[in-house]
Design a protein around this motif. Structure first.
Motif, PDB file in Angstrom:
ATOM      1  N   THR A 299       0.847  -1.202   0.000  1.00  0.00           N
ATOM      2  CA  THR A 299       0.000   0.000   0.000  1.00  0.00           C
ATOM      3  C   THR A 299       0.881   1.251   0.000  1.00  0.00           C
ATOM      4  OG1 THR A 299      -0.125  -0.061   2.408  1.00  0.00           O
ATOM      5  CG2 THR A 299      -1.908  -1.134   1.191  1.00  0.00           C
ATOM      6  N   SER A 300       1.870   1.252  -0.862  1.00  0.00           N
ATOM      7  CA  SER A 300       2.863   2.325  -0.926  1.00  0.00           C
ATOM      8  C   SER A 300       2.958   2.818  -2.359  1.00  0.00           C
ATOM      9  CB  SER A 300       4.228   1.800  -0.467  1.00  0.00           C
ATOM     10  OG  SER A 300       4.663   0.763  -1.345  1.00  0.00           O
ATOM     11  N   MET A 301       3.937   3.682  -2.611  1.00  0.00           N
ATOM     12  CA  MET A 301       4.162   4.181  -3.955  1.00  0.00           C
ATOM     13  C   MET A 301       4.474   3.042  -4.925  1.00  0.00           C
ATOM     14  SD  MET A 301       6.742   7.220  -5.166  1.00  0.00           S
ATOM     15  CE  MET A 301       8.223   6.348  -4.690  1.00  0.00           C
ATOM     16  N   VAL A 302       5.172   2.025  -4.459  1.00  0.00           N
ATOM     17  CA  VAL A 302       5.518   0.887  -5.314  1.00  0.00           C
ATOM     18  C   VAL A 302       4.249   0.183  -5.806  1.00  0.00           C
ATOM     19  CG1 VAL A 302       6.646  -1.362  -5.399  1.00  0.00           C
ATOM     20  CG2 VAL A 302       7.744   0.526  -4.195  1.00  0.00           C
ATOM     21  N   GLY A 303       3.370  -0.148  -4.878  1.00  0.00           N
ATOM     22  CA  GLY A 303       2.135  -0.822  -5.255  1.00  0.00           C
ATOM     23  C   GLY A 303       1.228   0.069  -6.084  1.00  0.00           C
ATOM     24  N   GLY A 304       1.183   1.364  -5.733  1.00  0.00           N
ATOM     25  CA  GLY A 304       0.324   2.291  -6.452  1.00  0.00           C
ATOM     26  C   GLY A 304       0.736   2.456  -7.903  1.00  0.00           C
ATOM     27  N   PHE A 305       2.028   2.699  -8.136  1.00  0.00           N
ATOM     28  CA  PHE A 305       2.519   2.843  -9.508  1.00  0.00           C
ATOM     29  C   PHE A 305       2.252   1.576 -10.316  1.00  0.00           C
ATOM     30  CE2 PHE A 305       5.382   6.551  -8.603  1.00  0.00           C
ATOM     31  CZ  PHE A 305       5.019   7.304  -9.702  1.00  0.00           C
ATOM     32  N   ALA A 306       2.575   0.443  -9.754  1.00  0.00           N
ATOM     33  CA  ALA A 306       2.412  -0.819 -10.476  1.00  0.00           C
ATOM     34  C   ALA A 306       0.949  -1.080 -10.820  1.00  0.00           C
ATOM     35  CB  ALA A 306       2.972  -1.976  -9.632  1.00  0.00           C
ATOM     36  N   LEU A 307       0.072  -0.857  -9.848  1.00  0.00           N
ATOM     37  CA  LEU A 307      -1.337  -1.191 -10.030  1.00  0.00           C
ATOM     38  C   LEU A 307      -2.018  -0.289 -11.055  1.00  0.00           C
ATOM     39  CD1 LEU A 307      -3.722  -2.925  -9.131  1.00  0.00           C
ATOM     40  CD2 LEU A 307      -4.167  -1.246  -7.334  1.00  0.00           C
ATOM     41  N   PHE A 308      -1.829   1.044 -10.909  1.00  0.00           N
ATOM     42  CA  PHE A 308      -2.598   1.899 -11.802  1.00  0.00           C
ATOM     43  C   PHE A 308      -2.077   1.867 -13.229  1.00  0.00           C
ATOM     44  CE2 PHE A 308       0.579   5.007 -11.986  1.00  0.00           C
ATOM     45  CZ  PHE A 308       0.175   6.319 -12.178  1.00  0.00           C
ATOM     46  N   MET A 309      -0.785   1.584 -13.415  1.00  0.00           N
ATOM     47  CA  MET A 309      -0.268   1.469 -14.776  1.00  0.00           C
ATOM     48  C   MET A 309      -0.760   0.191 -15.446  1.00  0.00           C
ATOM     49  SD  MET A 309       3.562   3.109 -14.590  1.00  0.00           S
ATOM     50  CE  MET A 309       3.625   3.341 -16.363  1.00  0.00           C
ATOM     51  N   SER A 310      -0.780  -0.904 -14.719  1.00  0.00           N
ATOM     52  CA  SER A 310      -1.240  -2.160 -15.315  1.00  0.00           C
ATOM     53  C   SER A 310      -2.729  -2.091 -15.639  1.00  0.00           C
ATOM     54  CB  SER A 310      -0.950  -3.343 -14.378  1.00  0.00           C
ATOM     55  OG  SER A 310      -1.578  -3.167 -13.120  1.00  0.00           O
ATOM     56  N   LEU A 311      -3.548  -1.567 -14.717  1.00  0.00           N
ATOM     57  CA  LEU A 311      -4.986  -1.504 -14.948  1.00  0.00           C
ATOM     58  C   LEU A 311      -5.337  -0.490 -16.047  1.00  0.00           C
ATOM     59  CD1 LEU A 311      -6.452  -1.624 -11.318  1.00  0.00           C
ATOM     60  CD2 LEU A 311      -6.498  -3.430 -13.045  1.00  0.00           C
ATOM     61  N   GLY A 312      -4.724   0.697 -15.991  1.00  0.00           N
ATOM     62  CA  GLY A 312      -5.048   1.735 -16.961  1.00  0.00           C
ATOM     63  C   GLY A 312      -4.762   1.315 -18.382  1.00  0.00           C
ATOM     64  N   TYR A 313      -3.565   0.830 -18.626  1.00  0.00           N
ATOM     65  CA  TYR A 313      -3.192   0.457 -19.989  1.00  0.00           C
ATOM     66  C   TYR A 313      -3.911  -0.810 -20.448  1.00  0.00           C
ATOM     67  CZ  TYR A 313       0.314   4.097 -20.398  1.00  0.00           C
ATOM     68  OH  TYR A 313       0.936   5.322 -20.494  1.00  0.00           O
ATOM     69  N   LEU A 314      -4.190  -1.709 -19.519  1.00  0.00           N
ATOM     70  CA  LEU A 314      -4.911  -2.929 -19.893  1.00  0.00           C
ATOM     71  C   LEU A 314      -6.340  -2.611 -20.335  1.00  0.00           C
ATOM     72  CD1 LEU A 314      -5.004  -5.997 -20.113  1.00  0.00           C
ATOM     73  CD2 LEU A 314      -5.652  -6.090 -17.693  1.00  0.00           C
ATOM     74  N   ILE A 315      -7.032  -1.752 -19.572  1.00  0.00           N
ATOM     75  CA  ILE A 315      -8.413  -1.404 -19.926  1.00  0.00           C
ATOM     76  C   ILE A 315      -8.445  -0.631 -21.238  1.00  0.00           C
ATOM     77  CG2 ILE A 315     -10.465  -0.109 -19.217  1.00  0.00           C
ATOM     78  CD1 ILE A 315      -9.671  -0.731 -16.306  1.00  0.00           C
ATOM     79  N   ARG A 316      -7.480   0.285 -21.419  1.00  0.00           N
ATOM     80  CA  ARG A 316      -7.450   1.016 -22.690  1.00  0.00           C
ATOM     81  C   ARG A 316      -7.168   0.070 -23.852  1.00  0.00           C
ATOM     82  NH1 ARG A 316      -3.293   5.628 -24.918  1.00  0.00           N
ATOM     83  NH2 ARG A 316      -1.892   3.838 -24.873  1.00  0.00           N
ATOM     84  N   PHE A 317      -6.280  -0.879 -23.667  1.00  0.00           N
ATOM     85  CA  PHE A 317      -5.958  -1.853 -24.721  1.00  0.00           C
ATOM     86  C   PHE A 317      -7.217  -2.595 -25.166  1.00  0.00           C
ATOM     87  CE2 PHE A 317      -4.796  -6.274 -25.802  1.00  0.00           C
ATOM     88  CZ  PHE A 317      -4.007  -6.040 -26.909  1.00  0.00           C
ATOM     89  N   ILE A 318      -8.064  -2.944 -24.189  1.00  0.00           N
ATOM     90  CA  ILE A 318      -9.301  -3.668 -24.517  1.00  0.00           C
ATOM     91  C   ILE A 318     -10.302  -2.752 -25.208  1.00  0.00           C
ATOM     92  CG2 ILE A 318     -11.295  -4.860 -23.520  1.00  0.00           C
ATOM     93  CD1 ILE A 318      -9.374  -5.791 -21.253  1.00  0.00           C
ATOM     94  N   TYR A 319     -10.522  -1.571 -24.637  1.00  0.00           N
ATOM     95  CA  TYR A 319     -11.558  -0.671 -25.161  1.00  0.00           C
ATOM     96  C   TYR A 319     -11.191  -0.072 -26.516  1.00  0.00           C
ATOM     97  CZ  TYR A 319     -14.496  -0.696 -20.976  1.00  0.00           C
ATOM     98  OH  TYR A 319     -15.349  -1.056 -19.969  1.00  0.00           O
ATOM     99  N   TRP A 320      -9.901   0.115 -26.765  1.00  0.00           N
ATOM    100  CA  TRP A 320      -9.520   0.719 -28.058  1.00  0.00           C
ATOM    101  C   TRP A 320      -9.718  -0.244 -29.221  1.00  0.00           C
ATOM    102  CZ3 TRP A 320      -9.828   4.259 -24.871  1.00  0.00           C
ATOM    103  CH2 TRP A 320      -9.429   5.559 -25.126  1.00  0.00           C
ATOM    104  N   LYS A 321     -10.094  -1.498 -28.905  1.00  0.00           N
ATOM    105  CA  LYS A 321     -10.490  -2.449 -29.946  1.00  0.00           C
ATOM    106  C   LYS A 321     -11.941  -2.246 -30.354  1.00  0.00           C
ATOM    107  CE  LYS A 321      -6.529  -4.717 -29.642  1.00  0.00           C
ATOM    108  NZ  LYS A 321      -5.530  -4.713 -30.733  1.00  0.00           N
ATOM    109  N   VAL A 322     -12.661  -1.407 -29.584  1.00  0.00           N
ATOM    110  CA  VAL A 322     -14.081  -1.146 -29.858  1.00  0.00           C
ATOM    111  C   VAL A 322     -14.214   0.311 -30.290  1.00  0.00           C
ATOM    112  CG1 VAL A 322     -16.420  -1.250 -28.935  1.00  0.00           C
ATOM    113  CG2 VAL A 322     -14.652  -2.790 -28.031  1.00  0.00           C
ATOM    114  N   PRO A 323     -14.319   0.584 -31.593  1.00  0.00           N
ATOM    115  CA  PRO A 323     -14.334   1.975 -32.091  1.00  0.00           C
ATOM    116  C   PRO A 323     -15.412   2.846 -31.450  1.00  0.00           C
ATOM    117  CG  PRO A 323     -14.024   0.448 -33.907  1.00  0.00           C
ATOM    118  CD  PRO A 323     -14.330  -0.387 -32.698  1.00  0.00           C
TER     119      PRO A 323
END
Length: 432
Positions: A42-66
């Motif tokens: 629950t620190s900067m390490v976990g925060g950086f890792a979590l929000f980068m993985s979730l943000g880019y993963l969700i965008r990767f999925i949604y950008w397949k849907v125009p």
């Protein structure tokens, strides 16, 4: 066959920071899996890792849907994370880590906003900064007047007095969020009306919540409008005489890693200076002091060009790398879907919509009179007055892909929000 497998693992994907798709999925599985197992720091390490993985993963999925990509845009990331939280599908470890990272002790949101304010102002064409800065309060005033008038008229149609609409819906929506808006406004009302502060706060906080959501959807609408009517938008440029490229200062350096370090230090210094000056003069918000300090340095030219360049490169790095994941972080940590659902009575929503629509129309049309583009003026001087402060600015600008306008958004949220408090105090004396 072996060569094909190697290509699968090594070919980059531009939606995943040019990381090979398979490797990104492996890293994300480890990070998100740790969250579900309760092992995420629950620190900067976990925060950086979590929000980068979730943000880019969700965008990767949604950008397949125009349809999603061309309508909701980056707002889809925050909304998805908020919906998942609403149904209790995020484990406590993930919510705790993200909340602490975004707005807790780590306070990444302030760090990000500071980078955008400093870099966007220092990297602006000096002539444009002077011209736009002088004119900017014209559309802010226009948006405020239209929001109050349209909201008041629609409120009367639903049986609500003009006075109550202004005090409890229009003013709180346009007042700069919770901490700098709703809290001091509730104290002001409490003193004038002889009511307990918790009573007045409870009456105005729902308006702040619904206003923020409506501002996000308003930004999505304006982004679509700009694509349908290109003459109404500068595609990120605020003034009609300047393209996006012409709005930027010109530098002739080759970036080094030291530039990023210098940019980071300069950005954080301006951020801290804003808080020091706020301690001396609390009536002006710390972010407003940061904006004023950076603008003075830019206009006066006292900073060495290389230091300006370094701050701009740091801004470019922060915006390019963290805008997408921050949408996920805000969705988990700050977007409360239940709070919005609790206030969704038809009349209240229609009146609040009229207020936000008034802000769009007023800021957009009046902005055109001072040679601003309708869309950019409506977004910054209108919707960034109606949203919930810092996190609202990020969500609104990311929803319409105009994060480069953060400095103007913060003027609206901070200085514009303070202006609303002054207006409300005057109206209290007149209408009560």
């Amino acid at each position: 066959m072996k060569e094909n497998n190697q290509n699968t693992l090594t070919t980059g994907n531009r939606f995943l920071m040019d990381m090979p798709t398979a490797w990104f999925m492996i890293l994300s599985l480890i990070i998100v899996g740790a969250g579900f197992l309760g092992k995420l720091p629950t620190s900067m390490v976990g925060g950086f890792a979590l929000f980068m993985s979730l943000g880019y993963l969700i965008r990767f999925i949604y950008w397949k849907v125009p349809l999603i990509k061309n309508t909701l845009g980056l707002a889809s990331i925050g909304l998805t994370c908020a919906i998942i939280k609403h149904f209790g599908l995020w484990p406590e470890n993930i919510v705790e880590t993200m909340t602490n990272f975004i707005q807790g002790d780590t306070d990444f949101l302030s760090w990000f906003i500071a980078a955008l304010i400093t870099g966007s102002i220092l990297g602006m064409n000096r002539e444009l900064l002077i011209k736009a800065g002088i004119r900017y309060f014209v559309p802010i005033t226009g948006g405020l007047i239209f929001a109050y008038l349209l909201g008041g008229l629609v409120g009367q149609a639903f049986g609500m007095s003009f006075k109550d609409t202004i005090f409890y819906i229009a003013g709180p929506i346009m007042g700069g969020g919770t901490g700098a808006g709703a809290v001091p406004m509730s104290e002001m009302y409490s003193e004038a009306m002889g009511l307990a502060t918790d009573v007045t706060f409870a009456k105005i906080y729902p308006s702040v919540t619904i206003g923020n959501w409506l501002a996000i959807f308003g930004a999505i609408f304006l982004n679509i409008l700009g694509k349908k009517a290109p003459k109404l938008t500068g595609n990120g440029a605020l003034m009609q005489d300047y393209s996006v490229e012409e709005s930027k200062a010109s530098y002739h350096y080759n970036m080094t890693m030291n530039d990023l370090g210098t940019g980071l230090m300069l950005t954080m210094t301006f951020f801290i200076l804003g808080r020091v000056l706020n301690g001396v003069c609390p009536i002006v918000h710390a972010y407003a002091w940061t904006i004023i300090s950076v603008a003075i340095c830019k206009i006066s030219g006292i900073l060495p060009q290389r230091m300006e360049y370094s701050a701009v490169k740091w801004y470019d790095f922060a915006q390019g790398t963290f805008t997408v994941p921050l949408s996920a972080g805000i969705g988990i940590a700050m977007l409360n879907l239940q709070a919005m659902l609790d206030i969704l009575s038809p009349g209240f929503v229609i009146i609040a919509t009229a207020v936000v629509l008034g802000a769009i129309i007023g800021a957009g049309l009046i902005g055109m009179l001072v040679k601003f583009y309708f869309v950019e003026s409506a977004v910054t001087a209108g919707l960034c007055m109606a949203n919930a402060g810092g996190n609202g600015d990020v969500m609104v600008l990311s929803s319409c892909d105009r994060m480069n306008l953060m400095s103007f958004a913060q003027i609206s949220s901070r200085i514009g929000g303070a202006l609303v408090l002054v207006v409300q105090s005057v109206l209290l004396g007149i209408l009560l």
